[in-house]
Design an enzyme around this catalytic site. Structure first.
Site, mmCIF file in Angstrom:
data_model
loop_
_atom_site.group_PDB
_atom_site.id
_atom_site.type_symbol
_atom_site.label_atom_id
_atom_site.label_comp_id
_atom_site.label_asym_id
_atom_site.label_seq_id
_atom_site.Cartn_x
_atom_site.Cartn_y
_atom_site.Cartn_z
ATOM 1 N N VAL A 46 47.780 43.383 48.214
ATOM 2 C CA VAL A 46 48.426 42.264 48.901
ATOM 3 C C VAL A 46 47.346 41.214 49.173
ATOM 4 O O VAL A 46 46.184 41.420 48.850
ATOM 5 C CB VAL A 46 49.088 42.706 50.234
ATOM 6 N N LYS A 77 50.015 25.371 48.570
ATOM 7 C CA LYS A 77 50.412 25.663 49.950
ATOM 8 C C LYS A 77 49.908 24.540 50.854
ATOM 9 O O LYS A 77 48.724 24.200 50.826
ATOM 10 C CB LYS A 77 49.779 27.006 50.364
ATOM 11 N N GLN A 146 44.864 8.590 44.126
ATOM 12 C CA GLN A 146 43.591 7.864 44.252
ATOM 13 C C GLN A 146 43.702 6.496 44.902
ATOM 14 O O GLN A 146 43.348 5.490 44.293
ATOM 15 C CB GLN A 146 42.970 7.720 42.871
ATOM 16 N N LEU A 334 38.108 43.978 53.590
ATOM 17 C CA LEU A 334 38.694 44.938 54.523
ATOM 18 C C LEU A 334 37.647 45.924 55.039
ATOM 19 O O LEU A 334 37.819 46.508 56.111
ATOM 20 C CB LEU A 334 39.847 45.685 53.839
HETATM 21 P P1 FAD Z 1 40.886 46.544 48.481
HETATM 22 O O1 FAD Z 1 41.833 45.661 47.807
HETATM 23 O O2 FAD Z 1 41.415 47.742 49.179
HETATM 24 O O3 FAD Z 1 39.858 47.026 47.356
HETATM 25 C C1 FAD Z 1 39.026 48.130 47.560
HETATM 26 C C2 FAD Z 1 38.340 48.458 46.265
HETATM 27 O O4 FAD Z 1 37.427 49.508 46.501
HETATM 28 C C3 FAD Z 1 39.263 48.940 45.165
HETATM 29 O O5 FAD Z 1 38.843 48.418 43.922
HETATM 30 C C4 FAD Z 1 39.055 50.439 45.158
HETATM 31 O O6 FAD Z 1 39.298 51.020 43.895
HETATM 32 C C5 FAD Z 1 37.573 50.506 45.514
HETATM 33 N N1 FAD Z 1 37.154 51.787 46.064
HETATM 34 C C6 FAD Z 1 37.467 52.320 47.261
HETATM 35 N N2 FAD Z 1 36.894 53.551 47.386
HETATM 36 C C7 FAD Z 1 36.195 53.740 46.249
HETATM 37 C C8 FAD Z 1 35.396 54.816 45.769
HETATM 38 N N3 FAD Z 1 35.225 55.941 46.447
HETATM 39 N N4 FAD Z 1 34.845 54.690 44.552
HETATM 40 C C9 FAD Z 1 35.040 53.566 43.801
HETATM 41 N N5 FAD Z 1 35.761 52.536 44.215
HETATM 42 C C10 FAD Z 1 36.347 52.631 45.416
HETATM 43 N N6 FAD Z 1 44.504 38.051 53.116
HETATM 44 C C11 FAD Z 1 44.716 36.740 52.971
HETATM 45 O O7 FAD Z 1 43.761 35.973 52.937
HETATM 46 N N7 FAD Z 1 45.976 36.254 52.866
HETATM 47 C C12 FAD Z 1 47.060 37.035 52.966
HETATM 48 O O8 FAD Z 1 48.175 36.560 52.840
HETATM 49 C C13 FAD Z 1 46.871 38.416 53.199
HETATM 50 N N8 FAD Z 1 47.915 39.265 53.357
HETATM 51 C C14 FAD Z 1 47.669 40.577 53.661
HETATM 52 C C15 FAD Z 1 48.724 41.427 53.985
HETATM 53 C C16 FAD Z 1 48.473 42.750 54.354
HETATM 54 C C17 FAD Z 1 49.595 43.630 54.758
HETATM 55 C C18 FAD Z 1 47.159 43.258 54.319
HETATM 56 C C19 FAD Z 1 46.881 44.692 54.643
HETATM 57 C C20 FAD Z 1 46.125 42.426 53.975
HETATM 58 C C21 FAD Z 1 46.355 41.094 53.675
HETATM 59 N N9 FAD Z 1 45.319 40.221 53.406
HETATM 60 C C22 FAD Z 1 45.540 38.891 53.243
HETATM 61 C C23 FAD Z 1 43.976 40.741 53.278
HETATM 62 C C24 FAD Z 1 43.613 40.855 51.807
HETATM 63 O O9 FAD Z 1 44.556 41.662 51.143
HETATM 64 C C25 FAD Z 1 42.246 41.467 51.666
HETATM 65 O O10 FAD Z 1 41.335 40.757 52.439
HETATM 66 C C26 FAD Z 1 41.791 41.390 50.243
HETATM 67 O O11 FAD Z 1 42.747 41.916 49.378
HETATM 68 C C27 FAD Z 1 40.495 42.100 50.069
HETATM 69 O O12 FAD Z 1 40.680 43.461 49.990
HETATM 70 P P2 FAD Z 1 39.414 44.292 49.609
HETATM 71 O O13 FAD Z 1 38.943 43.858 48.271
HETATM 72 O O14 FAD Z 1 38.468 44.258 50.732
HETATM 73 O O15 FAD Z 1 39.970 45.797 49.547
#
Ligand code: FAD
Length: 502
Positions: A46, A77, A146, A334
């Site tokens: 997401v 947006k 512009q 996250l």
């Molecule tokens: P993730 O997408 O969880 O990626 C984690 C990565 O780590 C994956 O590739 C996984 O495979 C890898 N990984 C984990 N453990 C291991 C391991 N042991 N070995 C190898 N690889 C591993 N943000 C916005 O700016 N706008 C929005 O509208 C928005 N909506 C959201 C709605 C919800 C409900 C949530 C929960 C979040 C939302 N966010 C939003 C936040 C946004 O989704 C995240 O900030 C963004 O996707 C970044 O996620 P990430 O890359 O940190 O983590």
């Protein structure tokens, strides 16, 4: 110890944004950048609404906007429409861009307040280009017209998160970032310093590094599971702790509106993010007041068409790591912390995390001063965004559920109380420590949710007379004129960056 090998753990939005930005470090140097991700674990999937600095992030990477938007189902947006927040039936837009422009050094909302007291009936929204274009479903970029006498258009994107990560992967790999597929199953540390020295994948391969970027998502594989950094829990202020996401078709064939919708329900709220060929939807709720099934039923009853996937239930704890940079690990996304997506701030925090990190980085080694500065600045940034999010819940007159009774009456941080009190007294808004949200943002949410300015900056009285009135009228007229000339958002997308049907 100099830095020659950077290992990024995680290939979600955070991992690939970091990889794309850091690929520029390789220019003319021997520097290995490796990203490891696990298809078996996957990403959170997401994160589709962004804010204007995200446009600059991609621009700085030299990415062609139209090409990117076409390949990620992107739309434009102009702000967020909040429904049912101040009270059931209420609606307002928190726009990008400012209400009017400062006159005599005073923010425009003071001048508007003075005029309104004098009997002027024009709503403040008439002085904001983004709000008016959003209301009429119109869009154009500043480059398209512009004209210096017309206000600029401030915008961000709605994106397909999975497609965006794939787009950046191509960008980063082309520039020398190496991707490794596999699950990290072990982490080795230097026994004296505690610095991480390598990660081992479940097939036995070992990736050594001098600096690690933890983008592993909520689990915080390095920053928490290995280094035990600790987490500051903000659930008492922002009690929502669950979400269910469910993309759907837009079956009525209507063009995507150029804004995100955030509709409050009885124990949380629902997002609607319009992409070119579908809507992203989700319901953020608080498990103390609502069961998963009820949350899903509410969502299903309020989406525009047939679901395109199974519901994706997510759990989270709002808050932040006690340190974002600990030893030789920098956490982004996250893994660093989480605040609900009410104002689309998570991807932004990845962006600013990368910016600060790259500004502080020295390839000669890691110092305590770098870590302390990064942690202090990032902590402040989180706190200011936190206050802004709390405002949406606390500034309500809703009494129709236990959830709203709790958030309406809870204690809030002193920093927020102060901000609201000052606004009530004379409409002043002080932005602290380079905080993200502007005067217009704070004023839009406060006024949109029923907080009234008791007065205005006394200096606004001096903005008077025929000249000032002419300038103000012209401000409103130019916005009206510009919006009338603009194409519809759907037409703009099909001309500028049409995506292939999904
Ligand atoms: P993730 O997408 O969880 O990626 C984690 C990565 O780590 C994956 O590739 C996984 O495979 C890898 N990984 C984990 N453990 C291991 C391991 N042991 N070995 C190898 N690889 C591993 N943000 C916005 O700016 N706008 C929005 O509208 C928005 N909506 C959201 C709605 C919800 C409900 C949530 C929960 C979040 C939302 N966010 C939003 C936040 C946004 O989704 C995240 O900030 C963004 O996707 C970044 O996620 P990430 O890359 O940190 O983590």
């Amino acid at each position: 110890m100099s830095i020659k090998r950077i290992v990024i753990v995680g290939g979600g939005t955070a991992g690939w944004m970091a990889a794309a930005a850091m690929s520029r470090l390789k220019f003319g140097r021997t520097l290995d950048i490796t990203l490891v991700e696990s298809e078996a674990i996957g990403t959170v999937g997401v994160g589709e609404a962004t804010i204007p600095p995200f446009v600059d992030f991609n621009d700085l990477l030299g990415i062609d906007e139209a090409e990117m938007l076409a390949s990620i189902q992107g739309t434009f947006k102009l702000g967020i429409q909040f429904e049912n927040w101040g009270n059931l039936g209420d609606s307002y837009i928190h726009p990008f861009g400012a209400y009017g422009y400062a006159m005599g050094g005073i923010a425009f909302h003071h001048v508007w307040h003075k005029m309104a007291q004098g009997g002027d009936k024009r709503p403040i929204q008439a002085f904001n280009l983004e709000t008016m274009a959003a209301y009429f479903g119109k869009f154009a970029r500043t480059q398209d017209y512009q004209r210096e006498d017309l206000p600029p258009m401030n915008y961000a994107y709605h994106i397909d998160a999975g497609k965006y990560a794939a787009f950046l992967r191509k960008y980063a790999e082309t520039r020398g970032v190496v991707r490794e597929e596999g699950k990290v199953s072990d982490v080795a540390q230097n026994p004296e310093t505690g610095f991480i020295t390598s990660v081992t994948l479940d097939d036995g391969r070992t990736l050594e590094g001098d600096l690690f970027v933890d983008c592993s998502g909520f689990r915080g594989l390095l920053i928490e599971q290995t280094l035990g950094t600790g987490y500051e829990d903000w659930t008492h202020w922002l009690p929502c702790n669950r979400a269910v996401a469910l993309p759907c078709l837009r079956e009525d064939g209507s063009p995507p509106p150029p804004f995100t919708r955030a509709t409050a329900h009885s124990a949380g709220w629902q997002w609607q993010v319009p992409l070119q060929h579908r809507n992203g939807n989700g319901h953020v709720y608080c498990s103390a007041y609502m069961e998963d099934q009820e949350a899903l039923d509410i969502l299903l009853g309020n989406i525009a068409g047939k679901p395109q996937a199974d519901p994706n239930f997510l759990r989270f704890v709002t808050g932040r790591r006690k340190k974002f940079w600990n030893k030789n690990v920098v956490a982004l996304g996250l893994a660093a912390g989480f605040m609900e997506p009410l104002e689309s701030t998570s991807i932004h925090l990845i962006n600013t995390g990368i910016d600060k990190f790259l500004s502080l980085l020295s390839l000669e080694g890691i110092t305590q001063a770098q870590q302390d500065t990064f942690n202090r600045l990032t902590g402040r940034e989180y706190a200011r965004i936190r206050d802004f999010l709390i405002l949406h819940y606390n500034a309500t007159q809703r009494t129709d559920s236990d959830f709203w009774n709790y958030v309406r009456t809870m204690d809030v941080p002193d920093t927020l109380t102060e901000k609201v009190e000052i606004f009530k007294a004379n409409g002043q808004i002080f932005r602290e420590e380079d905080e993200l949200f502007t005067d217009t943002s704070w004023a839009a949410v406060m006024m949109g949710q029923g907080i009234k300015m008791g007065g205005h900056n006394p200096m606004a009285e001096s903005i008077d007379g025929p000249e000032a009135r002419k300038e103000i009228d012209e401000m409103e007229r130019s916005i009206r004129f510009l919006v009338q000339q603009m194409p519809g958002h759907g037409d703009y997308l099909s001309r500028y960056c049409p995506a292939e049907a999904a």
